[in-house]
Write a protein that holds these residues in place. Structure first.
Motif, PDB file in Angstrom:
ATOM      1  N   PHE A  34      13.221 -40.230  21.017  1.00 42.00           N
ATOM      2  CA  PHE A  34      12.191 -39.495  20.275  1.00 42.00           C
ATOM      3  C   PHE A  34      12.771 -38.324  19.463  1.00 42.00           C
ATOM      4  CE2 PHE A  34       8.355 -40.495  23.307  1.00 42.00           C
ATOM      5  CZ  PHE A  34       8.565 -41.850  23.096  1.00 42.00           C
ATOM      6  N   VAL A  35      13.963 -37.851  19.838  1.00 42.18           N
ATOM      7  CA  VAL A  35      14.570 -36.716  19.130  1.00 42.18           C
ATOM      8  C   VAL A  35      15.534 -37.267  18.090  1.00 42.18           C
ATOM      9  CG1 VAL A  35      15.932 -34.611  19.371  1.00 42.18           C
ATOM     10  CG2 VAL A  35      14.416 -35.336  21.246  1.00 42.18           C
ATOM     11  N   PRO A  36      15.353 -36.909  16.807  1.00 45.67           N
ATOM     12  CA  PRO A  36      16.276 -37.438  15.801  1.00 45.67           C
ATOM     13  C   PRO A  36      17.692 -36.884  15.989  1.00 45.67           C
ATOM     14  CG  PRO A  36      14.599 -36.021  14.774  1.00 45.67           C
ATOM     15  CD  PRO A  36      14.305 -36.054  16.236  1.00 45.67           C
ATOM     16  N   HIS A  37      18.646 -37.791  16.070  1.00 43.85           N
ATOM     17  CA  HIS A  37      20.069 -37.416  16.140  1.00 43.85           C
ATOM     18  C   HIS A  37      20.333 -36.357  17.212  1.00 43.85           C
ATOM     19  CE1 HIS A  37      20.888 -39.704  12.427  1.00 43.85           C
ATOM     20  NE2 HIS A  37      19.673 -39.312  12.105  1.00 43.85           N
ATOM     21  N   ARG A  38      19.832 -36.601  18.405  1.00 45.54           N
ATOM     22  CA  ARG A  38      19.985 -35.597  19.462  1.00 45.54           C
ATOM     23  C   ARG A  38      21.460 -35.259  19.711  1.00 45.54           C
ATOM     24  NH1 ARG A  38      16.954 -35.430  25.269  1.00 45.54           N
ATOM     25  NH2 ARG A  38      18.035 -37.348  25.779  1.00 45.54           N
ATOM     26  N   ASP A  39      22.340 -36.278  19.679  1.00 45.65           N
ATOM     27  CA  ASP A  39      23.763 -36.000  19.945  1.00 45.65           C
ATOM     28  C   ASP A  39      24.347 -35.051  18.894  1.00 45.65           C
ATOM     29  OD1 ASP A  39      23.588 -37.624  22.096  1.00 45.65           O
ATOM     30  OD2 ASP A  39      24.681 -39.318  21.209  1.00 45.65           O
ATOM     31  N   VAL A 237      22.437 -15.021   9.793  1.00 48.59           N
ATOM     32  CA  VAL A 237      21.301 -15.924  10.038  1.00 48.59           C
ATOM     33  C   VAL A 237      21.462 -17.152   9.133  1.00 48.59           C
ATOM     34  CG1 VAL A 237      18.791 -16.142   9.813  1.00 48.59           C
ATOM     35  CG2 VAL A 237      19.799 -14.042  10.773  1.00 48.59           C
ATOM     36  N   ASP A 238      21.376 -18.330   9.736  1.00 49.42           N
ATOM     37  CA  ASP A 238      21.718 -19.529   8.957  1.00 49.42           C
ATOM     38  C   ASP A 238      20.997 -20.761   9.516  1.00 49.42           C
ATOM     39  OD1 ASP A 238      22.998 -21.018   7.040  1.00 49.42           O
ATOM     40  OD2 ASP A 238      25.032 -20.674   7.804  1.00 49.42           O
ATOM     41  N   VAL A 239      20.853 -21.764   8.651  1.00 47.36           N
ATOM     42  CA  VAL A 239      20.302 -23.065   9.053  1.00 47.36           C
ATOM     43  C   VAL A 239      21.447 -24.068   8.993  1.00 47.36           C
ATOM     44  CG1 VAL A 239      18.618 -24.865   8.533  1.00 47.36           C
ATOM     45  CG2 VAL A 239      18.074 -22.469   8.058  1.00 47.36           C
ATOM     46  N   HIS A 240      21.627 -24.828  10.059  1.00 44.78           N
ATOM     47  CA  HIS A 240      22.808 -25.686  10.166  1.00 44.78           C
ATOM     48  C   HIS A 240      22.502 -27.166   9.976  1.00 44.78           C
ATOM     49  CE1 HIS A 240      24.503 -22.002  11.725  1.00 44.78           C
ATOM     50  NE2 HIS A 240      23.452 -21.920  12.525  1.00 44.78           N
ATOM     51  N   TRP A 241      21.236 -27.525  10.178  1.00 45.65           N
ATOM     52  CA  TRP A 241      20.876 -28.951  10.144  1.00 45.65           C
ATOM     53  C   TRP A 241      19.355 -29.036  10.091  1.00 45.65           C
ATOM     54  CZ3 TRP A 241      17.895 -32.036  13.312  1.00 45.65           C
ATOM     55  CH2 TRP A 241      18.073 -33.426  13.223  1.00 45.65           C
ATOM     56  N   MET A 242      18.846 -30.066   9.430  1.00 43.86           N
ATOM     57  CA  MET A 242      17.393 -30.277   9.443  1.00 43.86           C
ATOM     58  C   MET A 242      17.065 -31.726   9.109  1.00 43.86           C
ATOM     59  SD  MET A 242      14.385 -28.102   7.707  1.00 43.86           S
ATOM     60  CE  MET A 242      12.707 -28.590   8.061  1.00 43.86           C
ATOM     61  N   LEU A 243      16.132 -32.305   9.837  1.00 45.58           N
ATOM     62  CA  LEU A 243      15.639 -33.659   9.544  1.00 45.58           C
ATOM     63  C   LEU A 243      14.316 -33.868  10.279  1.00 45.58           C
ATOM     64  CD1 LEU A 243      16.589 -36.606   8.377  1.00 45.58           C
ATOM     65  CD2 LEU A 243      16.879 -37.092  10.779  1.00 45.58           C
ATOM     66  N   GLY A 244      13.370 -34.481   9.592  1.00 47.04           N
ATOM     67  CA  GLY A 244      12.129 -34.867  10.257  1.00 47.04           C
ATOM     68  C   GLY A 244      11.427 -33.697  10.940  1.00 47.04           C
ATOM     69  N   GLY A 245      11.405 -32.530  10.284  1.00 50.84           N
ATOM     70  CA  GLY A 245      10.724 -31.372  10.856  1.00 50.84           C
ATOM     71  C   GLY A 245      11.479 -30.707  11.993  1.00 50.84           C
ATOM     72  N   HIS A 246      12.680 -31.207  12.314  1.00 46.87           N
ATOM     73  CA  HIS A 246      13.530 -30.601  13.352  1.00 46.87           C
ATOM     74  C   HIS A 246      14.638 -29.805  12.663  1.00 46.87           C
ATOM     75  CE1 HIS A 246      11.590 -33.873  15.488  1.00 46.87           C
ATOM     76  NE2 HIS A 246      12.091 -33.476  16.650  1.00 46.87           N
ATOM     77  N   ALA A 247      14.846 -28.573  13.084  1.00 45.74           N
ATOM     78  CA  ALA A 247      15.888 -27.743  12.457  1.00 45.74           C
ATOM     79  C   ALA A 247      16.755 -27.097  13.536  1.00 45.74           C
ATOM     80  CB  ALA A 247      15.233 -26.658  11.607  1.00 45.74           C
ATOM     81  N   VAL A 248      18.011 -26.851  13.186  1.00 47.99           N
ATOM     82  CA  VAL A 248      18.901 -26.045  14.044  1.00 47.99           C
ATOM     83  C   VAL A 248      19.263 -24.808  13.240  1.00 47.99           C
ATOM     84  CG1 VAL A 248      21.046 -25.949  15.366  1.00 47.99           C
ATOM     85  CG2 VAL A 248      19.856 -28.149  15.120  1.00 47.99           C
TER      86      VAL A 248
END
Ligand SMILES: C[S@@+](CC[C@H](N)C(=O)[O-])C[C@H]1O[C@@H](n2cnc3c(N)ncnc32)[C@H](O)[C@@H]1O
Length: 255
Positions: A34-39, A237-248
């Protein structure tokens, strides 16, 4: 051990309508699909935490089944971890996963929304969290960021992987279909028939596609959260990844 005495019954500290033990069972079984690209998300967090010397450690908020904690302790062999969660099911599963690390890992009960646990027993080099902060409303997130800034060791980071609120109807639709597509792809790679994807749809798990979103899910726009990190004095402060409403995304407390 309960951090500041919290325990939980059928629902955890999110209160009525919050995360239920049945959600924990579902997520333990299906979270990997259910989690996109969890790894990848886990790897990004492991890459972002400052390497720990002996005695240093990380705190994980809402550790779930302990996958991120396990990866952190493997990637950083001198680190210790305090893994917190409100669900008895999740604590049991994460304890099983983390027992291989002996006294480097401790799993304890807490309520994310509560203030008491935020006086942590030691200053962490990183506070990390995956897919949980969205159970707090905007003001609670803002307070959490400020409190974590206070708790962190200088040079340490707050690193969050989470659902974020799209700011327009079209961007919500994009979040919905891109999450959906990622789960379908992961499900097909699993069994060639896509059973985990069918479960994802049956459970109405994609809150961006749902006609009746769960009131316990309160994602905030990503830009608001970056601003709250900055307001709390975090730097880099930074954004490292995002897909399908999920962000790191993350911020660092200056050394
Ligand atoms: C979607 S799961 C994510 C689990 C794990 N972090 C992961 O990414 O696989 C959400 C987690 O947050 C925990 N949780 C939700 N609300 C909470 C609260 N108010 N206090 C403590 N834990 C909470 C749940 O028990 C669950 O483990």
């Amino acid at each position: 051990m309960a951090v500041n005495g919290n325990s939980n019954t059928g629902t955890n500290g999110a209160g009525d309508g919050g995360w239920r033990e049945s959600d924990s069972d579902t997520f333990v079984d299906w979270g990997g699909y259910f989690v996109p690209h969890r790894d990848s998300q886990i790897r990004i967090i492991c890459d972002l935490v400052a390497p720990a010397g002996n005695g240093d450690g990380y705190v994980e908020l809402c550790c779930g089944a302990g996958h991120l904690g396990e990866a952190l302790l493997r990637a950083h062999p001198r680190a210790r971890l305090l893994a917190l969660d409100g669900s008895a099911t999740m604590r049991r599963v994460s304890r099983q996963r983390l027992e291989q690390f002996g006294d480097r890992a401790e799993v304890a009960a807490f309520d994310l929304a509560d203030g008491g646990w935020r006086r942590l027993p030691w200053a962490p080099l990183a506070v990390v969290s995956s897919l949980a902060i969205h159970h707090l409303d905007g003001d609670q997130k803002r307070r959490l960021f400020a409190d974590m800034y206070g708790a962190l060791k200088p040079g340490g980071s707050l690193i969050i992987a989470d659902l974020v609120e799209p700011t327009t109807r079209p961007s919500r639709a994009v979040a919905a279909w891109t999450w959906d597509a990622a789960v379908r792809q992961q499900a097909m790679a699993h069994d060639g028939a896509g059973d985990p994807y069918r479960r994802f749809v049956e459970l109405d798990w994609n809150l961006y596609a749902s006609g009746e979103p769960d009131p316990a899910d309160q994602p905030s726009p990503l830009l608001d959260q970056l601003n709250w990190l900055t307001e709390a004095n975090f730097v880099d402060v930074d954004v490292h990844w995002m897909l399908g409403g999920h962000a790191v995304f993350s911020g660092r407390k200056a050394a």
